[in-house]
Design an enzyme around this catalytic site. Structure first.
Site, PDB file in Angstrom:
ATOM      1  N   GLU A  49      25.069  14.771 -29.850  1.00  0.00           N
ATOM      2  CA  GLU A  49      24.190  15.050 -28.715  1.00  0.00           C
ATOM      3  C   GLU A  49      23.880  16.535 -28.741  1.00  0.00           C
ATOM      4  O   GLU A  49      24.743  17.350 -29.086  1.00  0.00           O
ATOM      5  CB  GLU A  49      24.875  14.691 -27.392  1.00  0.00           C
ATOM      6  CG  GLU A  49      24.011  15.077 -26.195  1.00  0.00           C
ATOM      7  CD  GLU A  49      24.520  14.579 -24.856  1.00  0.00           C
ATOM      8  OE1 GLU A  49      25.699  14.166 -24.766  1.00  0.00           O
ATOM      9  OE2 GLU A  49      23.735  14.605 -23.892  1.00  0.00           O
ATOM     10  N   CYS A 239      23.882  12.003 -22.230  1.00  0.00           N
ATOM     11  CA  CYS A 239      23.062  12.135 -21.027  1.00  0.00           C
ATOM     12  C   CYS A 239      21.630  12.551 -21.326  1.00  0.00           C
ATOM     13  O   CYS A 239      20.734  12.242 -20.549  1.00  0.00           O
ATOM     14  CB  CYS A 239      23.701  13.144 -20.082  1.00  0.00           C
ATOM     15  SG  CYS A 239      25.188  12.512 -19.302  1.00  0.00           S
ATOM     16  N   ASN A 373      22.507   4.675 -21.806  1.00  0.00           N
ATOM     17  CA  ASN A 373      23.717   5.449 -22.123  1.00  0.00           C
ATOM     18  C   ASN A 373      24.799   5.091 -21.118  1.00  0.00           C
ATOM     19  O   ASN A 373      25.365   4.011 -21.194  1.00  0.00           O
ATOM     20  CB  ASN A 373      23.387   6.945 -22.139  1.00  0.00           C
ATOM     21  CG  ASN A 373      24.617   7.803 -22.356  1.00  0.00           C
ATOM     22  OD1 ASN A 373      25.441   7.484 -23.207  1.00  0.00           O
ATOM     23  ND2 ASN A 373      24.778   8.856 -21.582  1.00  0.00           N
ATOM     24  N   GLU A 374      25.057   5.955 -20.155  1.00  0.00           N
ATOM     25  CA  GLU A 374      26.093   5.651 -19.158  1.00  0.00           C
ATOM     26  C   GLU A 374      25.398   5.123 -17.910  1.00  0.00           C
ATOM     27  O   GLU A 374      25.070   5.882 -17.009  1.00  0.00           O
ATOM     28  CB  GLU A 374      26.912   6.898 -18.850  1.00  0.00           C
ATOM     29  CG  GLU A 374      27.848   7.263 -19.972  1.00  0.00           C
ATOM     30  CD  GLU A 374      28.728   8.453 -19.664  1.00  0.00           C
ATOM     31  OE1 GLU A 374      28.425   9.221 -18.721  1.00  0.00           O
ATOM     32  OE2 GLU A 374      29.717   8.634 -20.394  1.00  0.00           O
TER      33      GLU A 374
HETATM   34  O1  AHR Z   1      29.571  13.965 -24.249  1.00  0.00           O
HETATM   35  C1  AHR Z   1      29.169  14.623 -23.115  1.00  0.00           C
HETATM   36  C2  AHR Z   1      28.615  13.684 -22.050  1.00  0.00           C
HETATM   37  O2  AHR Z   1      29.605  12.825 -21.617  1.00  0.00           O
HETATM   38  C3  AHR Z   1      27.547  12.750 -22.519  1.00  0.00           C
HETATM   39  O3  AHR Z   1      26.309  13.336 -22.479  1.00  0.00           O
HETATM   40  C4  AHR Z   1      27.623  11.636 -21.550  1.00  0.00           C
HETATM   41  O4  AHR Z   1      27.215  10.407 -22.102  1.00  0.00           O
HETATM   42  C5  AHR Z   1      29.050  11.642 -21.101  1.00  0.00           C
HETATM   43  O5  AHR Z   1      29.155  11.650 -19.730  1.00  0.00           O
END
Ligand code: AHR
Length: 648
Positions: A49, A239, A373-374
């Site tokens: 990321e 994120c 994602n989350e």
């Molecule tokens: O890895 C950092 C963050 O952790 C990522 O962006 C997210 O998916 C998680 O909350």
């Protein structure tokens, strides 16, 4: 917390005991003929990321920050001097319309620009750097530019010249070969002759990029990824897939095509943490989806892209209606279908042609896609469902990954798992940033998972101690936990530590797998755990038990065994989280009696707080030696606080 874990955690700083303290023999039974579930070649992978300046300023080798003057403050990263302004009339690149407009203000004032790079520009003596810019001039006479690499004290490491001619935008380039090594140099451009000119997309790349690609990646960082031998490569987040708002979500179509015309996006890590604001954090998308697929191929990993599902970050938008209504999802679904076409489609297809025009007519052979994602709550499955239908209809061979939310357990997790089963996704992405105790106690996590449902993708995990620092403690807990992933390879098919990279001067989140400054790299103890697993995955699980039970923390021991059918090798991984040496009798059932030669790799530190740093990058590294294990039984001594991999 289990007593063993408590003892282990309390032992920070305690010197290890000596060989004389060795206690009773533990017996590990390894049934080599009972070849178990396959371990997927994708099992151990990486998650990238753009956080902690992992892309721009990190893996992406561009050395100029805000090369197209598109930050909200167009001078971000730049120090203009003399008569200089920002303009956008008749731009060179319509999606990045701003450029610098310079008028000669005389020799005394001087006119030009200085770029600070990403916390400086790292340069190495006698290496070549490709400098380029786009320019035009209203003036009839050619305009001479001086291009220099300097530092704050005005030491000059290199000077070259360019001559700008003509009213049309043109690309100019020159090679810079600095005479010194400097982590925090700056690039200076000065007008040497009278006139007016426009400058755009000012770029500086090391000539030596990974695999010598143009618009390439930093060699040491990309090589460190390859050296992990990753099976899977998740990208681009995290994120940033979601965006703080739908408008700032990651849109892959903005990241392909000519690099000069990829519109930039603010990084959500620019402002997420009030105590760690980085107003200069943007995504240039120079490392975009083409570069990602190409890197996956270069390092031998299967790509696993993650796309937005029509939800912006739910943490940031709790209670606010920022999301895309379900009946307006079609463009998002099209993005997913088009990405598969970009990766795999024939060169005659719309997106396959874009890939071919970028230099890769062959398919990238994409096999996985994650949607969301989350995410949590009903908002997610109601959006995921139409994606699943559309992808299944057009690309039934693609494996779809759904999310179980940001937590490793609890209400949202319990809600989403059955939903993922209902939607029949192939894998469910689980995230856990948890304590050392959790990691040790969770080595059994998957022993009781449903064998019939979707498989597990442990898509983001890292052991987080109270001080949130990388240390041998966290690495050892991860190694112990991962024995449980491997033993349950019939359920867990992929796992990726997170995050991957962090710039020592510009991080927002830790711990991270690999740290770096502008010249050097630090592989953490956690990196070496991942590497030992990646290089010693094996192809099939073998039963390994102690007193007929899997070894999941009894006597502070964790263990797993695998067979590598390709090389016909037995691989045994043992973690001792205790502060005493352990005697273990390895009962190697089912192989020929006698001595079997092989190697042993040991990751050990007597101090749980031991770290690798820029100054001391090799404090904790694996040590390899030759070994002989004797069948049917060999007694081995496992030193305290250590992770061992036998390969015979
Ligand atoms: O890895 C950092 C963050 O952790 C990522 O962006 C997210 O998916 C998680 O909350």
């Amino acid at each position: 917390m289990k007593k063993t874990a408590a003892l282990f955690l309390l032992s920070v700083g305690v010197n290890c005991m000596t060989a004389q303290d060795i206690v009773p023999v533990h017996e590990f039974d390894i049934d080599i003929p009972k070849v178990g579930s396959p371990i997927q070649s994708t099992m151990y992978g990486i998650f990238f990321e753009d956080i902690n300046f992992g892309a721009d300023g990190g893996l992406y080798a561009e050395l100029i920050k805000n090369r197209s003057f598109e930050f909200e403050n167009p001078w971000g990263g730049w120090e203009p001097f003399g008569d200089v302004s920002i303009a956008e009339k008749n731009p060179c690149f319509n999606k990045n319309p701003h450029y610098a407009h310079l008028t000669y203000a005389g020799q005394i004032t001087g006119t030009g620009l200085e770029n600070e790079g990403f916390k400086g520009i790292g340069i190495k003596a006698d290496e070549n750097y490709d400098f380029s810019l786009y320019a035009r001039t209203e003036t009839n006479n050619p305009i001479k530019l001086r291009i220099e690499l300097v530092n704050r004290d005005n030491d000059i490491y290199e000077t070259q010249h360019l001559e700008i001619k003509g009213k049309d935008w043109k690309k100019y380039s020159v090679i810079l070969s600095p005479k010194a090594t400097e982590a925090k140099s700056r690039l200076r451009i000065t007008m040497e002759t009278a006139g007016t000119l426009d400058l755009e997309h000012i770029s500086l790349f090391p000539e030596k990029t990974f695999n010598n690609r143009t618009n390439g990646l930093r060699r040491d960082l990309a090589q460190a990824l390859k050296d992990l031998k990753p099976g899977i490569f998740r990208f681009p987040g995290g994120c940033i897939v979601e965006g703080t708002t739908i408008a700032t979500r990651y849109q892959w179509k903005n990241t392909v095509g000519p690099v000069e015309n990829r519109p930039i996006n603010i990084s959500r890590w620019n402002y997420t943490f009030p105590h760690k604001k980085f107003p200069d954090y943007y995504q240039s998308y120079g490392l975009g989806f083409f570069e990602y697929f190409q890197l996956s191929e270069d390092i031998g990993a299967e790509p696993l892209p993650v796309l937005n599902c029509g939800l912006s970050c739910q943490f940031e938008n709790e209670g606010m209606d920022q999301h895309v209504p379900v009946d307006k999802l079609q463009p998002y679904i099209d993005d997913a279908l088009d990405l598969i076409e970009f990766a795999n489609g024939p060169v005659t297809s719309q997106w396959g042609k874009v890939r071919a025009d970028m230099g890769h007519p062959a398919s990238f052979n994409l096999k996985f896609i994650a949607i969301g994602n989350e995410q949590w709550g009903p908002l997610y499955p109601e959006r995921l469902e139409p994606f699943v239908k559309a992808i299944r209809a057009k690309y039934p061979e693609i494996k779809i990954i759904g999310s179980s939310g940001p937590d490793s357990e609890g209400k949202d997790f319990e809600y989403l798992w059955p939903e993922m089963k209902r939607l029949k996704v192939d894998l469910v992405d689980e995230h856990f940033y948890r304590s050392p105790e959790w990691f040790l106690n969770s080595a059994k996590r998957y022993d009781s998972y449903d064998r019939q449902g979707p498989k597990v993708f442990a898509g983001e995990y890292a052991c987080h101690p109270t001080n949130r620092e990388n240390s041998f403690l966290t690495a050892l807990c991860e190694a112990a936990f991962m024995t449980g992933l491997e033993r349950n390879a019939d359920v867990v098919e992929l796992c990726t530590y997170a995050p991957l990279f962090a710039h020592v001067d510009a991080w927002q989140w830790r711990p991270d797998l690999i740290w770096f400054d502008n010249l050097n790299i630090v592989k953490t103890p956690n990196y070496y755990v991942q590497q030992l697993y990646g290089h010693n995955a094996g192809t099939n699980v073998l039963p390994l038990t102690m007193n007929k039970e899997p070894v999941t923390g009894q006597s502070e021991l964790f263990a797993t065994a695998a067979l590598d059918k390709g090389t016909n090798e037995l691989i045994i991984k043992i973690v001792n989280t205790g502060i005493q040496s352990k005697k273990i009798q390895l009962n190697l059932n089912g192989i020929s009696s006698g001595k079997h030669k092989g190697k042993l790799m040991v990751l050990h530190a007597s101090d749980l707080e031991a770290k690798n740093t820029l100054g001391k990058p090799e404090t904790v590294i694996p040590i390899e030696s030759a070994v002989e294990l004797e069948a049917p039984a060999t007694e081995v001594s496992v030193q305290p606080l250590s992770f061992l991999v036998y390969r015979i």
